[in-house]
Design an enzyme around this catalytic site. Structure first.
Site, PDB file in Angstrom:
ATOM      1  N   ARG A 237       0.844  -1.193   0.000  1.00 15.16           N
ATOM      2  CA  ARG A 237       0.000   0.000   0.000  1.00 15.16           C
ATOM      3  C   ARG A 237       0.880   1.244   0.000  1.00 15.16           C
ATOM      4  O   ARG A 237       1.961   1.263   0.598  1.00 15.16           O
ATOM      5  CB  ARG A 237      -0.888   0.041   1.249  1.00 15.16           C
ATOM      6  CG  ARG A 237      -2.088  -0.903   1.203  1.00 15.16           C
ATOM      7  CD  ARG A 237      -3.146  -0.431   0.199  1.00 15.16           C
ATOM      8  NE  ARG A 237      -4.304  -1.295   0.149  1.00 15.16           N
ATOM      9  CZ  ARG A 237      -4.445  -2.325  -0.705  1.00 15.16           C
ATOM     10  NH1 ARG A 237      -3.504  -2.606  -1.583  1.00 15.16           N
ATOM     11  NH2 ARG A 237      -5.547  -3.041  -0.708  1.00 15.16           N
TER      12      ARG A 237
ATOM     13  N   HIS B 122      -0.504   0.320  -9.739  1.00 14.05           N
ATOM     14  CA  HIS B 122      -1.269  -0.591  -8.874  1.00 14.05           C
ATOM     15  C   HIS B 122      -1.816  -1.784  -9.675  1.00 14.05           C
ATOM     16  O   HIS B 122      -3.025  -2.029  -9.708  1.00 14.05           O
ATOM     17  CB  HIS B 122      -2.414   0.166  -8.168  1.00 14.05           C
ATOM     18  CG  HIS B 122      -2.904  -0.532  -6.924  1.00 14.05           C
ATOM     19  ND1 HIS B 122      -3.321   0.124  -5.798  1.00 14.05           N
ATOM     20  CD2 HIS B 122      -3.043  -1.855  -6.637  1.00 14.05           C
ATOM     21  CE1 HIS B 122      -3.715  -0.754  -4.875  1.00 14.05           C
ATOM     22  NE2 HIS B 122      -3.557  -1.970  -5.362  1.00 14.05           N
TER      23      HIS B 122
END
Ligand code: NDP
Ligand code: OXD
Length: 314
Positions: free
Chosen positions: A229, A277
Protein backbone atom coordinates in the site's frame (compact mmCIF):
# COMPACT_ATOMS: atom_id res chain seq x y z
CA UNK A 1 -31.51 -12.17 -0.35
CA UNK A 2 -29.99 -9.16 -2.00
CA UNK A 3 -26.30 -8.74 -2.82
CA UNK A 4 -25.05 -5.17 -3.37
CA UNK A 5 -21.95 -4.16 -5.34
CA UNK A 6 -20.14 -1.12 -3.88
CA UNK A 7 -17.04 -0.94 -6.05
CA UNK A 8 -15.30 2.41 -6.48
CA UNK A 9 -13.26 2.73 -9.72
CA UNK A 10 -14.44 -0.74 -10.84
CA UNK A 11 -17.37 -1.71 -13.08
CA UNK A 12 -20.17 -2.70 -10.69
CA UNK A 13 -22.34 -3.68 -13.65
CA UNK A 14 -19.82 -6.22 -14.93
CA UNK A 15 -19.44 -7.87 -11.51
CA UNK A 16 -23.21 -7.78 -10.88
CA UNK A 17 -23.97 -9.57 -14.18
CA UNK A 18 -21.41 -12.27 -13.45
CA UNK A 19 -22.69 -12.76 -9.88
CA UNK A 20 -26.31 -12.84 -11.06
CA UNK A 21 -25.48 -15.78 -13.37
CA UNK A 22 -23.64 -17.62 -10.58
CA UNK A 23 -26.29 -16.90 -7.92
CA UNK A 24 -29.63 -17.14 -9.81
CA UNK A 25 -31.66 -17.36 -6.57
CA UNK A 26 -30.30 -14.07 -5.26
CA UNK A 27 -30.98 -10.51 -6.37
CA UNK A 28 -27.71 -8.82 -7.32
CA UNK A 29 -27.75 -5.01 -7.55
CA UNK A 30 -25.39 -2.12 -8.20
CA UNK A 31 -25.66 1.27 -6.52
CA UNK A 32 -27.46 2.53 -9.64
CA UNK A 33 -30.27 -0.03 -9.31
CA UNK A 34 -33.53 0.15 -7.35
CA UNK A 35 -33.30 -1.50 -3.93
CA UNK A 36 -34.00 -0.64 -0.35
CA UNK A 37 -30.98 -0.63 2.03
CA UNK A 38 -32.73 -2.95 4.53
CA UNK A 39 -32.93 -5.75 1.97
CA UNK A 40 -29.13 -5.95 1.55
CA UNK A 41 -27.71 -9.10 3.10
CA UNK A 42 -24.30 -9.27 1.38
CA UNK A 43 -22.00 -6.45 0.27
CA UNK A 44 -19.09 -6.70 -2.20
CA UNK A 45 -16.84 -3.75 -1.60
CA UNK A 46 -13.76 -1.95 -2.87
CA UNK A 47 -12.72 1.45 -1.47
CA UNK A 48 -15.96 2.15 0.41
CA UNK A 49 -17.39 5.67 0.18
CA UNK A 50 -18.40 7.55 3.36
CA UNK A 51 -22.03 6.32 3.03
CA UNK A 52 -21.13 2.70 2.14
CA UNK A 53 -22.85 1.12 5.15
CA UNK A 54 -25.65 3.65 5.68
CA UNK A 55 -29.01 1.97 6.25
CA UNK A 56 -27.62 -1.57 5.72
CA UNK A 57 -29.27 -2.72 8.95
CA UNK A 58 -29.63 -6.36 7.91
CA UNK A 59 -26.15 -6.85 6.48
CA UNK A 60 -24.76 -10.31 7.24
CA UNK A 61 -21.41 -10.50 5.41
CA UNK A 62 -19.01 -7.98 3.85
CA UNK A 63 -16.87 -9.43 1.04
CA UNK A 64 -13.76 -7.46 0.08
CA UNK A 65 -12.81 -7.32 -3.59
CA UNK A 66 -9.23 -6.82 -2.44
CA UNK A 67 -6.80 -8.89 -0.43
CA UNK A 68 -5.99 -5.68 1.44
CA UNK A 69 -8.82 -4.47 3.68
CA UNK A 70 -7.36 -1.28 5.14
CA UNK A 71 -10.03 0.97 3.59
CA UNK A 72 -12.77 -1.26 5.08
CA UNK A 73 -11.42 -1.77 8.60
CA UNK A 74 -10.66 1.93 9.07
CA UNK A 75 -14.11 3.00 7.83
CA UNK A 76 -15.72 5.00 10.69
CA UNK A 77 -19.14 3.47 10.02
CA UNK A 78 -18.09 -0.16 9.57
CA UNK A 79 -20.87 -2.13 11.27
CA UNK A 80 -19.31 -3.91 14.25
CA UNK A 81 -19.89 -7.63 14.42
CA UNK A 82 -20.55 -8.10 10.69
CA UNK A 83 -17.90 -10.54 9.38
CA UNK A 84 -15.46 -9.22 6.77
CA UNK A 85 -14.11 -11.77 4.28
CA UNK A 86 -11.10 -10.93 2.11
CA UNK A 87 -9.91 -12.06 -1.32
CA UNK A 88 -7.48 -14.98 -1.09
CA UNK A 89 -6.82 -16.99 -4.23
CA UNK A 90 -3.92 -18.68 -6.01
CA UNK A 91 -4.48 -16.53 -9.13
CA UNK A 92 -3.78 -13.36 -7.12
CA UNK A 93 -0.86 -14.92 -5.25
CA UNK A 94 0.75 -16.10 -8.49
CA UNK A 95 0.37 -12.63 -10.01
CA UNK A 96 1.99 -10.98 -6.99
CA UNK A 97 4.90 -13.39 -6.98
CA UNK A 98 5.42 -12.68 -10.71
CA UNK A 99 5.68 -8.97 -9.91
CA UNK A 100 8.02 -9.46 -6.95
CA UNK A 101 10.30 -11.93 -8.75
CA UNK A 102 10.49 -9.68 -11.84
CA UNK A 103 11.45 -6.63 -9.79
CA UNK A 104 13.90 -8.37 -7.47
CA UNK A 105 15.72 -10.02 -10.38
CA UNK A 106 15.74 -6.70 -12.24
CA UNK A 107 17.52 -4.96 -9.34
CA UNK A 108 19.85 -7.89 -8.78
CA UNK A 109 20.80 -7.78 -12.48
CA UNK A 110 21.52 -4.02 -12.23
CA UNK A 111 18.76 -2.73 -14.51
CA UNK A 112 19.38 0.92 -13.58
CA UNK A 113 23.10 0.73 -14.30
CA UNK A 114 22.53 -0.80 -17.74
CA UNK A 115 19.69 1.59 -18.55
CA UNK A 116 22.02 4.51 -17.81
CA UNK A 117 24.85 2.97 -19.82
CA UNK A 118 22.54 2.30 -22.76
CA UNK A 119 21.61 6.01 -22.77
CA UNK A 120 25.35 6.75 -23.06
CA UNK A 121 25.87 3.98 -25.71
CA UNK A 122 28.42 2.54 -23.32
CA UNK A 123 29.56 -1.14 -23.50
CA UNK A 124 30.90 -2.13 -20.08
CA UNK A 125 30.89 -5.84 -19.26
CA UNK A 126 30.13 -5.76 -15.56
CA UNK A 127 28.87 -9.19 -14.39
CA UNK A 128 26.26 -9.09 -11.59
CA UNK A 129 26.91 -11.27 -8.54
CA UNK A 130 25.25 -14.69 -8.24
CA UNK A 131 21.73 -14.74 -6.73
CA UNK A 132 23.01 -16.68 -3.72
CA UNK A 133 25.04 -13.65 -2.62
CA UNK A 134 21.99 -11.37 -2.59
CA UNK A 135 19.94 -11.07 0.60
CA UNK A 136 16.25 -10.45 -0.08
CA UNK A 137 14.10 -9.43 2.89
CA UNK A 138 10.32 -9.76 2.69
CA UNK A 139 8.19 -7.80 5.14
CA UNK A 140 4.98 -9.81 5.62
CA UNK A 141 4.89 -13.60 5.40
CA UNK A 142 1.17 -14.03 4.76
CA UNK A 143 -0.60 -15.43 1.70
CA UNK A 144 1.49 -13.28 -0.63
CA UNK A 145 4.79 -12.90 1.21
CA UNK A 146 5.21 -16.62 1.83
CA UNK A 147 4.77 -17.55 -1.84
CA UNK A 148 7.10 -14.80 -3.07
CA UNK A 149 9.71 -15.85 -0.48
CA UNK A 150 9.57 -19.47 -1.57
CA UNK A 151 9.82 -18.62 -5.27
CA UNK A 152 12.79 -16.30 -4.73
CA UNK A 153 14.44 -18.95 -2.60
CA UNK A 154 13.99 -21.49 -5.39
CA UNK A 155 15.78 -19.05 -7.71
CA UNK A 156 18.76 -19.15 -5.36
CA UNK A 157 18.36 -15.89 -3.42
CA UNK A 158 19.17 -15.81 0.25
CA UNK A 159 15.68 -14.96 1.53
CA UNK A 160 14.51 -13.83 4.96
CA UNK A 161 11.06 -12.79 6.09
CA UNK A 162 9.71 -10.57 8.82
CA UNK A 163 6.29 -11.09 10.40
CA UNK A 164 4.69 -10.75 13.81
CA UNK A 165 4.74 -14.47 14.58
CA UNK A 166 7.10 -17.20 13.33
CA UNK A 167 5.76 -19.25 10.41
CA UNK A 168 8.21 -22.13 10.10
CA UNK A 169 8.63 -21.76 6.33
CA UNK A 170 11.45 -24.09 5.29
CA UNK A 171 14.48 -22.50 3.62
CA UNK A 172 13.62 -18.96 4.74
CA UNK A 173 15.32 -17.23 7.62
CA UNK A 174 12.62 -15.75 9.83
CA UNK A 175 12.62 -12.64 12.01
CA UNK A 176 9.58 -12.02 14.21
CA UNK A 177 8.31 -8.91 15.91
CA UNK A 178 9.62 -5.39 16.34
CA UNK A 179 12.55 -6.59 18.47
CA UNK A 180 14.01 -8.36 15.42
CA UNK A 181 13.26 -5.68 12.83
CA UNK A 182 16.63 -3.90 12.83
CA UNK A 183 18.51 -7.20 12.60
CA UNK A 184 16.30 -8.15 9.64
CA UNK A 185 16.98 -4.82 7.91
CA UNK A 186 20.71 -4.96 8.50
CA UNK A 187 21.07 -8.25 6.56
CA UNK A 188 18.82 -7.11 3.66
CA UNK A 189 19.98 -5.89 0.21
CA UNK A 190 16.57 -5.88 -1.50
CA UNK A 191 13.62 -5.06 0.76
CA UNK A 192 10.14 -6.16 -0.36
CA UNK A 193 6.97 -4.85 1.33
CA UNK A 194 3.98 -7.22 1.40
CA UNK A 195 2.50 -6.05 4.69
CA UNK A 196 -1.09 -5.03 5.36
CA UNK A 197 -1.49 -1.31 6.05
CA UNK A 198 -2.12 -0.81 9.78
CA UNK A 199 -1.11 1.90 12.27
CA UNK A 200 2.01 -0.21 13.08
CA UNK A 201 3.13 -0.54 9.44
CA UNK A 202 2.26 2.98 8.23
CA UNK A 203 5.32 4.78 6.74
CA UNK A 204 7.58 1.81 7.44
CA UNK A 205 9.42 2.56 4.17
CA UNK A 206 11.19 5.65 5.47
CA UNK A 207 14.71 7.08 5.48
CA UNK A 208 15.46 5.85 9.02
CA UNK A 209 14.79 2.27 7.91
CA UNK A 210 16.49 2.63 4.49
CA UNK A 211 19.68 3.68 6.25
CA UNK A 212 19.68 0.41 8.24
CA UNK A 213 19.77 -1.82 5.12
CA UNK A 214 22.96 -3.72 4.27
CA UNK A 215 25.39 -1.71 2.17
CA UNK A 216 28.39 -2.80 0.16
CA UNK A 217 26.98 -5.99 -1.36
CA UNK A 218 24.52 -4.90 -4.03
CA UNK A 219 26.39 -2.49 -6.35
CA UNK A 220 24.92 1.00 -6.06
CA UNK A 221 23.26 0.23 -2.71
CA UNK A 222 20.11 -1.42 -1.43
CA UNK A 223 16.77 -1.42 -3.28
CA UNK A 224 13.12 -1.53 -2.25
CA UNK A 225 10.03 -3.10 -3.84
CA UNK A 226 6.62 -1.98 -2.52
CA UNK A 227 3.56 -3.85 -3.79
CA UNK A 228 1.46 -3.47 -0.64
CA UNK A 229 0.00 0.00 0.00
CA UNK A 230 1.11 3.59 -0.63
CA UNK A 231 0.52 4.28 3.08
CA UNK A 232 3.58 2.15 3.82
CA UNK A 233 5.90 4.61 2.11
CA UNK A 234 7.17 8.09 2.88
CA UNK A 235 7.47 9.35 -0.68
CA UNK A 236 9.60 12.39 0.17
CA UNK A 237 12.07 10.05 1.86
CA UNK A 238 12.08 7.75 -1.18
CA UNK A 239 12.84 10.68 -3.50
CA UNK A 240 15.66 11.83 -1.20
CA UNK A 241 17.05 8.29 -0.83
CA UNK A 242 16.99 7.65 -4.59
CA UNK A 243 18.67 10.98 -5.32
CA UNK A 244 21.22 10.77 -2.51
CA UNK A 245 22.26 7.13 -2.92
CA UNK A 246 20.76 5.68 0.28
CA UNK A 247 18.75 3.55 -2.15
CA UNK A 248 20.01 2.42 -5.54
CA UNK A 249 16.52 1.87 -6.93
CA UNK A 250 12.85 1.48 -5.98
CA UNK A 251 10.00 -0.43 -7.59
CA UNK A 252 6.67 1.06 -6.52
CA UNK A 253 3.28 -0.30 -7.52
CA UNK A 254 1.27 1.66 -4.94
CA UNK A 255 1.19 5.29 -3.83
CA UNK A 256 -0.15 7.53 -1.08
CA UNK A 257 -2.42 9.18 -3.67
CA UNK A 258 -3.58 7.09 -6.64
CA UNK A 259 -3.33 7.83 -9.51
CA UNK A 260 0.14 9.15 -8.64
CA UNK A 261 -0.12 12.94 -9.28
CA UNK A 262 1.79 14.09 -12.36
CA UNK A 263 3.58 16.58 -10.06
CA UNK A 264 5.29 13.76 -8.11
CA UNK A 265 9.08 13.84 -8.39
CA UNK A 266 9.09 10.04 -8.47
CA UNK A 267 8.00 10.03 -12.13
CA UNK A 268 11.20 11.69 -13.26
CA UNK A 269 13.72 9.48 -11.43
CA UNK A 270 15.33 6.88 -13.69
CA UNK A 271 15.98 4.61 -10.68
CA UNK A 272 12.28 4.56 -9.76
CA UNK A 273 10.19 1.87 -11.47
CA UNK A 274 6.53 2.87 -11.35
CA UNK A 275 3.53 0.66 -12.11
CA UNK A 276 -0.09 1.79 -11.62
CA UNK A 277 -1.27 -0.59 -8.87
CA UNK A 278 -1.28 -3.64 -11.12
CA UNK A 279 0.99 -6.03 -9.21
CA UNK A 280 -1.87 -8.45 -8.64
CA UNK A 281 -5.50 -8.36 -9.62
CA UNK A 282 -8.65 -9.75 -8.05
CA UNK A 283 -9.97 -11.16 -11.33
CA UNK A 284 -13.67 -11.45 -12.18
CA UNK A 285 -13.67 -15.20 -12.72
CA UNK A 286 -11.79 -15.95 -9.50
CA UNK A 287 -13.81 -13.41 -7.50
CA UNK A 288 -17.16 -14.82 -8.61
CA UNK A 289 -15.97 -18.36 -7.91
CA UNK A 290 -14.66 -17.45 -4.44
CA UNK A 291 -17.58 -15.33 -3.25
CA UNK A 292 -20.23 -17.66 -4.69
CA UNK A 293 -18.73 -20.62 -2.90
CA UNK A 294 -18.49 -18.60 0.34
CA UNK A 295 -22.16 -17.54 0.08
CA UNK A 296 -23.24 -21.14 -0.62
CA UNK A 297 -21.25 -22.46 2.32
CA UNK A 298 -22.48 -19.65 4.60
CA UNK A 299 -26.10 -20.39 3.72
CA UNK A 300 -25.68 -24.15 4.17
CA UNK A 301 -23.55 -24.28 7.32
CA UNK A 302 -22.82 -20.73 8.47
CA UNK A 303 -19.13 -21.19 7.61
CA UNK A 304 -16.90 -18.49 6.13
CA UNK A 305 -13.21 -18.63 5.21
CA UNK A 306 -10.54 -15.92 5.09
CA UNK A 307 -12.14 -13.82 7.79
CA UNK A 308 -10.48 -10.54 8.69
CA UNK A 309 -9.61 -9.71 12.29
CA UNK A 310 -11.04 -6.19 12.25
CA UNK A 311 -9.38 -5.11 15.51
CA UNK A 312 -5.95 -6.26 14.28
CA UNK A 313 -6.58 -4.62 10.90
CA UNK A 314 -5.90 -7.55 8.55
P1 NDP B 1 -1.83 -11.50 4.97
O1 NDP B 1 -2.79 -10.94 5.95
O2 NDP B 1 -2.01 -12.91 4.52
O3 NDP B 1 -0.35 -11.38 5.55
C1 NDP B 1 0.09 -10.27 6.25
C2 NDP B 1 1.48 -10.56 6.81
O4 NDP B 1 2.00 -9.35 7.38
C3 NDP B 1 1.48 -11.61 7.92
O5 NDP B 1 2.62 -12.42 7.81
C4 NDP B 1 1.59 -10.76 9.19
O6 NDP B 1 2.24 -11.41 10.27
C5 NDP B 1 2.46 -9.61 8.69
N1 NDP B 1 2.29 -8.42 9.55
C6 NDP B 1 1.19 -7.69 9.77
N2 NDP B 1 1.43 -6.69 10.63
C7 NDP B 1 2.74 -6.80 10.96
C8 NDP B 1 3.59 -6.07 11.84
N3 NDP B 1 3.15 -5.02 12.53
N4 NDP B 1 4.87 -6.47 11.94
C9 NDP B 1 5.34 -7.55 11.26
N5 NDP B 1 4.56 -8.29 10.41
C10 NDP B 1 3.29 -7.92 10.28
O7 NDP B 1 -1.84 -10.50 3.73
P2 NDP B 1 -1.56 -10.83 2.19
O8 NDP B 1 -0.23 -11.50 2.09
O9 NDP B 1 -2.73 -11.51 1.58
O10 NDP B 1 -1.52 -9.35 1.56
C11 NDP B 1 -0.59 -8.38 1.97
C12 NDP B 1 -0.96 -7.02 1.41
O11 NDP B 1 -0.68 -6.94 0.02
C13 NDP B 1 -2.44 -6.65 1.47
O12 NDP B 1 -2.81 -6.20 2.77
C14 NDP B 1 -2.58 -5.58 0.43
O13 NDP B 1 -2.42 -4.30 1.02
C15 NDP B 1 -1.43 -5.86 -0.53
N6 NDP B 1 -1.89 -6.21 -1.88
C16 NDP B 1 -1.51 -5.42 -2.94
C17 NDP B 1 -1.89 -5.74 -4.23
C18 NDP B 1 -1.41 -4.96 -5.41
O14 NDP B 1 -1.87 -5.19 -6.53
N7 NDP B 1 -0.49 -4.04 -5.25
C19 NDP B 1 -2.74 -6.91 -4.49
C20 NDP B 1 -3.06 -7.68 -3.32
C21 NDP B 1 -2.66 -7.32 -2.06
P3 NDP B 1 1.45 -12.44 11.22
O15 NDP B 1 0.81 -13.46 10.31
O16 NDP B 1 2.53 -13.04 12.06
O17 NDP B 1 0.43 -11.68 11.96
C1 OXD C 1 -5.72 -5.76 -3.18
C2 OXD C 1 -5.22 -4.84 -4.22
O1 OXD C 1 -5.67 -5.43 -2.00
O2 OXD C 1 -5.45 -5.10 -5.42
O3 OXD C 1 -6.17 -6.86 -3.54
O4 OXD C 1 -4.56 -3.86 -3.89
Amino acid sequence: MTFLMHLSDVSEREWASAFQKALPNHKVVTRQDQYSPEEIKYLYVWKPEADAFDGLDNLEVIFSLGAGVDSIVKHPKLPRGVPVVRFVDDTLTQCMSDYVVANVTMHHRQATRYKREQAQRKWDQYYPERASTINVGIMGLGQLGKDAAQKLSMLGYNVAGWSRNPKGIGGIEEFSGTAKFDEFLSRTDILVCLLPLTPETQDILCMANFSKLRRGHLPGGPCIVNAARGGHQNEDDIVAALKGGTLAAASLDVFKVEPLPTSSELWALDNCYITPHIAAISGLEAGVRLVTSQINSYEQSGELKHLVDVERGY
